[in-house]
Design an enzyme around this catalytic site. Structure first.
Site, mmCIF file in Angstrom:
data_model
loop_
_atom_site.group_PDB
_atom_site.id
_atom_site.type_symbol
_atom_site.label_atom_id
_atom_site.label_comp_id
_atom_site.label_asym_id
_atom_site.label_seq_id
_atom_site.Cartn_x
_atom_site.Cartn_y
_atom_site.Cartn_z
ATOM 1 N N PHE A 45 1.098 -1.451 0.320
ATOM 2 C CA PHE A 45 -0.515 0.121 0.120
ATOM 3 C C PHE A 45 0.934 1.425 -0.053
ATOM 4 C CE2 PHE A 45 -2.337 -3.309 1.798
ATOM 5 C CZ PHE A 45 -3.356 -3.435 0.945
ATOM 6 N N HIS A 46 1.858 1.511 -0.961
ATOM 7 C CA HIS A 46 2.353 2.829 -0.965
ATOM 8 C C HIS A 46 3.219 2.535 -2.107
ATOM 9 C CE1 HIS A 46 5.862 -0.816 0.671
ATOM 10 N NE2 HIS A 46 6.636 0.115 -0.046
#
Ligand code: TYD
Length: 136
Positions: free
Chosen positions: A49-50
């Site tokens: 999630f980045h």
């Protein structure tokens, strides 16, 4: 930004087992400065999630399997990393999500730079905005 294909990782197999080799600028398409690995992840957990502003990475499962979604800000592609002989190149500005880790999974990542939290984009809306503008 186009999506990568899985890279073949050299494996020297003989009756004694397998020996896997990663070499900078050969099967790994950059100079490696850092290696980290992720293990003992519960099957329901999701990681990542980045995106990164300036980082090349090669992700590969030393053992076990997992799935990785890459998102370039417009489209998404799902990869199933289920062989120690396959690696996924992840370049700049690729949002990634990792999930479906098998209990024996050891997900290793070779990276072109040392750890730098400033290089992360951890907010998806910010990532979308930057990737649309083509600038950071
Ligand atoms: P993170 O990259 O967010 O992990 P994931 O993408 O698997 O969810 O890193 C988790 C934590 O570990 C975060 O606090 C940053 C730290 N970390 C380091 O200190 N050094 C490193 O090389 C990496 C990759 C993470």
């Amino acid at each position: 930004m186009s999506f990568p294909e899985l890279i073949n990782i050299k494996s020297i197999d003989d009756p004694r087992g397998k020996l896997i080799v990663l070499e900078s600028n050969k099967n790994v398409p950059f100079d490696m400065k850092r290696i980290y690995y992720i293990l003992d992840v519960d099957s329901f957990e999701k990681r990542g999630f980045h995106a990164h502003k300036n980082l090349s990475q090669l992700a590969f499962c030393i053992k076990g399997e997992c799935k990785i979604i890459l998102d370039n800000g417009v489209d998404r592609k799902t990869y199933h990393l289920n062989s120690s002989k396959k690696g996924l190149f992840i370049g700049n500005m690729m949002w990634r999500e990792m999930y479906d880790f098998s209990s024996d999974c050891v997900l290793a990542v070779a990276a072109s730079e040392l750890y730098d939290e400033e290089d992360y984009i951890r907010d998806y809306e910010q990532f979308k905005k930057y990737s649309k503008k083509g600038e950071i």
